[in-house]
Enzyme design. Structure first.
Site, PDB file in Angstrom:
ATOM      1  N   ASP A 188       0.839  -1.205   0.000  1.00  0.00           N
ATOM      2  CA  ASP A 188       0.000   0.000   0.000  1.00  0.00           C
ATOM      3  C   ASP A 188       0.873   1.253   0.000  1.00  0.00           C
ATOM      4  OD1 ASP A 188      -2.315  -1.443   0.325  1.00  0.00           O
ATOM      5  OD2 ASP A 188      -2.355  -1.216   2.502  1.00  0.00           O
ATOM      6  N   TYR A 235       1.898   4.743   1.800  1.00  0.00           N
ATOM      7  CA  TYR A 235       1.861   5.180   3.189  1.00  0.00           C
ATOM      8  C   TYR A 235       0.539   5.891   3.452  1.00  0.00           C
ATOM      9  CZ  TYR A 235       6.934   4.364   3.214  1.00  0.00           C
ATOM     10  OH  TYR A 235       8.178   3.801   3.138  1.00  0.00           O
ATOM     11  N   PHE A 242       7.914   2.710  -0.869  1.00  0.00           N
ATOM     12  CA  PHE A 242       8.966   2.928   0.131  1.00  0.00           C
ATOM     13  C   PHE A 242       9.438   4.379   0.218  1.00  0.00           C
ATOM     14  CE2 PHE A 242       9.471  -1.659  -0.717  1.00  0.00           C
ATOM     15  CZ  PHE A 242       9.346  -2.142   0.582  1.00  0.00           C
ATOM     16  N   HIS A 259      10.884  -9.093   4.266  1.00  0.00           N
ATOM     17  CA  HIS A 259      10.609  -7.667   4.123  1.00  0.00           C
ATOM     18  C   HIS A 259      11.594  -6.861   4.976  1.00  0.00           C
ATOM     19  CE1 HIS A 259       8.251  -3.905   4.309  1.00  0.00           C
ATOM     20  NE2 HIS A 259       7.674  -4.341   3.209  1.00  0.00           N
TER      21      HIS A 259
END
Length: 228
Positions: free
Chosen positions: A67, A69, A80, A189
């Site tokens: 998704d 932020y 990111f 991750h």
């Protein structure tokens, strides 16, 4: 949602998606959310920013997020990455740590990754919008159909590239990629919850550049400017 003006390469393979039934349903969903005065991130002008900055023929590396932020002022269409002046999120802090160990990355005081995107690093979230403060709120509404097609398009049409799949969500997209043409690198991750389980020490950045050079393609300069 108005149809975006995608760069020619992307438009050739994805332009028809904006007339598909799932995209019409997604438009209706987003319109309903806005009519209910819900705040959606990122702003609509940035929904397709990853495609605008990394034309299909120039894609060298694909990094998949989930998704955008969901905090105020953070998301701007690149996974990111955050806008200049916004605190670097924890997962990106860990990405910087791995970069430092792997390729000698010098720390920067920002989390703005546009310099990577302009080199052909497709920073793609699999869902392109989210409601403020509500992670995962727009999943299953159609975005994943579109972004799956984008991943498959890179696999079929882009020159040999590198797919960095971090975490179970991204790794589930491996089946969309032709591993005979492209390099697929997988790891946990970079979030604080999982980075020590194998993200740190994965050497994905140097391995990506080694593959690109083997293919006669230019390596990515992972060093970000001190100021975005």
């Amino acid at each position: 949602m108005t149809d975006p003006v995608l760069p020619e390469g992307w438009h050739r393979f994805l332009g028809q998606e904006f007339g598909a039934a799932y995209m019409n349903a997604l438009r209706d969903f987003l319109a309903t959310e806005k009519a209910a005065h819900k705040v959606i991130y990122p702003p609509s002008a940035d929904w397709f920013r990853a495609f605008e900055l990394a034309p299909l023929a120039q894609v060298r590396v694909v990094i998949l997020g989930q998704d955008p932020y969901h905090g105020p002022g953070q998301a701007h269409g690149l996974c990111f990455s955050v806008r200049p002046g916004v605190k670097t999120p924890p997962s990106l802090v860990n990405i910087y740590k791995e970069l430092a160990d792997d390729v000698g990355f010098r720390h920067v005081e920002h989390g703005h990754l546009e310099a990577w995107a302009r080199q052909g690093v497709l920073l793609l979230n699999t869902c392109l919008t989210v409601e403020q403060g509500n992670a995962g709120s727009h999943r299953g509404q159609g975005w994943e159909v579109f972004t799956d097609k984008a991943i498959a398009t890179v696999s079929a049409e882009a020159p040999p590239s590198v797919f960095l799949l971090w975490g179970s969500h991204a790794r589930h997209k491996k089946s969309l990629v032709d591993g005979r043409r492209h390099l697929v690198l997988e790891s946990p991750h970079p979030s604080p919850l999982s980075a020590y389980r194998g993200f740190f020490g994965n050497h994905h950045f140097s391995r990506a550049n080694a593959f690109l050079e083997q293919q006669g393609r230019q390596a990515v300069d992972w060093q970000l400017p001190a100021t975005p």
